[in-house]
Design an enzyme around this catalytic site. Structure first.
Site, PDB file in Angstrom:
ATOM      1  N   LYS A   1       0.841  -1.200   0.000  1.00  0.00           N
ATOM      2  CA  LYS A   1       0.000   0.000   0.000  1.00  0.00           C
ATOM      3  C   LYS A   1       0.874   1.247   0.000  1.00  0.00           C
ATOM      4  CE  LYS A   1      -3.942   1.946   2.606  1.00  0.00           C
ATOM      5  NZ  LYS A   1      -4.784   1.793   3.818  1.00  0.00           N
TER       6      LYS A   1
ATOM      7  N   SER B   1      -9.756   1.734   3.001  1.00  0.00           N
ATOM      8  CA  SER B   1      -8.899   2.539   2.152  1.00  0.00           C
ATOM      9  C   SER B   1      -7.830   1.740   1.405  1.00  0.00           C
ATOM     10  CB  SER B   1      -8.191   3.600   2.997  1.00  0.00           C
ATOM     11  OG  SER B   1      -7.286   2.983   3.894  1.00  0.00           O
TER      12      SER B   1
ATOM     13  N   SER C   1      -9.935  -0.671   7.102  1.00  0.00           N
ATOM     14  CA  SER C   1      -9.358  -0.439   5.770  1.00  0.00           C
ATOM     15  C   SER C   1      -8.690  -1.651   5.129  1.00  0.00           C
ATOM     16  CB  SER C   1      -8.347   0.712   5.826  1.00  0.00           C
ATOM     17  OG  SER C   1      -9.016   1.939   5.882  1.00  0.00           O
TER      18      SER C   1
END
Lengths: 97, 476
Positions: free
Chosen positions: B77, B152, B176
């Site tokens: 990420k 997210s 997330s």
């Protein structure tokens, strides 16, 4: 606790947050903040006057180590990401006359 | 054999037996990422670096060396720092930021021989539940391109779901990892708070943030977790992990699994059906189901938004246009430099969180909001831990619905509701995993298993039992 947010409050928070909002944005933000405060009414439904607050979920105490100097990222390496630098320092507009 | 179809465990076995090389596996991943470019899973693809790392992995293996992830392609990420590779948090503010160091988890991946193929798209500064707040554009779900992958960590979930890589890292502050795992039909593990070092994870809400994994199976999640967990002197909040086992136990006979009454009201029809099927499957395999109660459940979302926004407002004060990140033009003095930079380079959702955070922290409101939320946080943690006292784990849906369409939700305050089952877990610090359990109207549904602190192996074992059951009726 029913509260709503007015334009003056948005301006105060914007200043604290170092943000600027023009007319339409300020009004959208006012609406959003008011809605969030409605959410936060849920907090009123519980009596926690004798419950201690949790800032951190671990029952962590201070973590100590020997005070030994170790290699770290160099000044030059760090300044590579600075928007403006000179002589090994960050450059900002003059703050003292 | 299409190498990209393999799970992490299968790929590792194929690499070890010489059926496939790390360079082949990496090239296949990069080709697939290129073919799927329209999904927008990546902010940065690092093909050259990845192929060099894969080449090195093959050399090591030829010399008889090995590592837990030697030659395995992985995505990271874009809020996890990678030395020499830009790390943007999907924000205009950090569009050109190149970290001078690796996050501890990245260092651990490299030490284990993993090949990092790129940095995945996300909601800006991890604030969002749909991946639509990225400054680099929305991510399109691999399941249905008109829908969001969740957020997210949407890019990380989606790249695993699309079969580009067998595993990825994400971060989870209020769901997330688990919510996008649920929307995309993959396994998403949020470890116990402190089990994985946060050093090099760009902070959103430090008392809630945790790095975790996306994989196709629970065994793979545990394999990856074993690589990244453990004490790190660079993160004073990290913990020693002692109870590592080699194999997950997927046998749930004699296990007690709790369901809180509060979990099952207001449940969407399709998700409710799949959740009930998961509970039935565990019962059929010999688990005991116990009814428990989490009375404070309905307050968790408010507690979460007060605490996470307060911490975010504080953490994000570092973006000032001076030390790193972008700087606006046309300022007269330092105050204007700060304000203009922050106004120009933060997106709308980030601004909303900062504003609400400064509201609940400001004089006159601190006691009523921040302090009160921190007290209720104690209560929520006590109730989850008490419920877990008589159970091996708790089970609930991961998200109340399946993935919505891109652009469908125009009121940010309503989007927050999609995290209702996941945020309490961050508030308590407990570990949880979302495991796919079939579909509703063709869209994946996840089931969340919440465990006692540091019982990652336990919840993944129950997840494995669900995988076995889903193998039979998963797509009912």
């Amino acid at each position: 606790m029913k509260r709503s947010v007015d334009a003056e409050e948005v301006a105060r928070l914007a200043k604290l947050s170092r943000l600027e909002f023009d007319g339409k944005q300020a009004e959208d933000m006012r609406g959003h903040l008011s809605k969030m405060l409605d959410y936060f009414d849920a907090l009123d439904s519980v009596d926690v006057s004798d419950v201690p607050p949790t800032a951190h979920i671990l029952s962590a105490v201070n973590v100590l180590r020997e005070d030994v100097v170790e290699p770290s990222t160099s000044n030059a390496e760090l300044l590579k990401n600075a928007p403006e630098s000179r002589d090994g320092a960050y450059v900002v507009p003059r703050v003292v006359e | 054999m299409d190498v990209t179809d393999l799970s992490l465990g299968e790929l590792k076995a194929a690499l070890d037996s010489g059926k496939v090389s790390a360079v082949e596996a990496t090239q296949a991943a990069l080709n697939k990422i290129e073919r799927n470019k329209n999904l927008n899973n990546y902010v940065t693809v690092c093909g050259t670096e990845a192929l060099a790392a894969a080449f090195l992995a093959d050399e090591k293996r030829a010399k008889g060396e090995n590592g837990a992830l030697l030659g395995v392609p992985i995505a990271v990420k874009d809020n996890i720092s990678t030395e020499g590779i830009r790390t943007t948090c999907a924000s205009k503010f950090l569009k050109d930021y190149v970290p001078p160091y690796d996050a501890t988890v990245v260092k651990k991946l490299k030490d284990a021989g993993a090949v990092i193929v790129g940095k995945t798209n996300m909601d800006e500064f991890a604030m969002g539940s749909t991946d639509e707040t990225s400054a680099f554009g929305a991510v399109h779900s691999a399941v249905d391109a008109e829908r969001v992958p969740g957020g997210s960590s949407g890019g990380s979930a989606n790249t695993v779901a699309a079969g580009e890589v067998p595993c990825a890292l994400g971060s989870d502050t209020g769901g997330s990892i688990r919510q996008p795992a649920s929307y995309c039909g993959v396994v998403g593990l949020k470890p116990t708070y402190s089990a994985v070092s946060r050093y090099g994870l760009i902070a959103f809400a430090s008392s809630l943030d945790q790095i975790g994994t996306f994989t196709r199976t629970c065994d793979d999640a545990y394999a990856l977790y074993r690589v990244i967990c453990g004490k790190d002197k660079a993160d004073a909040t990290s913990s020693d992990i002692k109870n590592i086992t080699q194999e997950l136990n997927g046998d749930v006979r004699g296990k007690t699994i709790g369901i809180a009454d509060e979990f099952t009201k207001n449940l969407d029809g399709g998700v409710g059906k799949r959740f009930n099927a998961a509970v039935d499957a565990l019962k059929a395999q010999g688990a005991k189901i116990k009814s428990v109660s989490i009375k404070s459940f309905d307050t968790a979302l408010a507690v979460y938004y007060v605490i996470s926004s307060a911490e975010a407002a504080s953490n994000l004060s570092r973006y000032d246009g001076v030390k790193y990140g972008a700087r606006a033009e046309g300022y007269k003095d330092i105050a204007e430099l700060y304000t203009k930079s922050r106004t120009e380079f933060f997106g709308d959702e980030v601004k909303r969180r900062i504003m609400i955070g400064n509201y609940v922290l400001s004089s006159g409101y601190y006691d009523a909001y921040y302090l009160k939320a921190s007290r209720i946080r104690t209560l929520i943690a006590r109730e989850y831990n008490a419920a877990l006292c008589g159970c091996d784990a708790l089970i609930c849906p991961t998200a109340p619905t399946v993935a919505p369409k891109i652009g469908a939700q125009t009121d940010p305050a309503l989007t927050y509701l999609s995290d209702i089952y996941t945020v309490p877990v961050n508030i308590t610090g407990l570990p949880a995993v979302s495991v796919p359990f079939g579909t509703s109207d063709g869209l994946p549904v996840g089931v969340q298993i919440i465990g006692k602190a540091f019982d990652e192996a336990g919840i993944l074992g129950i997840g494995k039992a669900l995988e076995i059951a889903a193998g039979g009726n998963g797509n009912a």
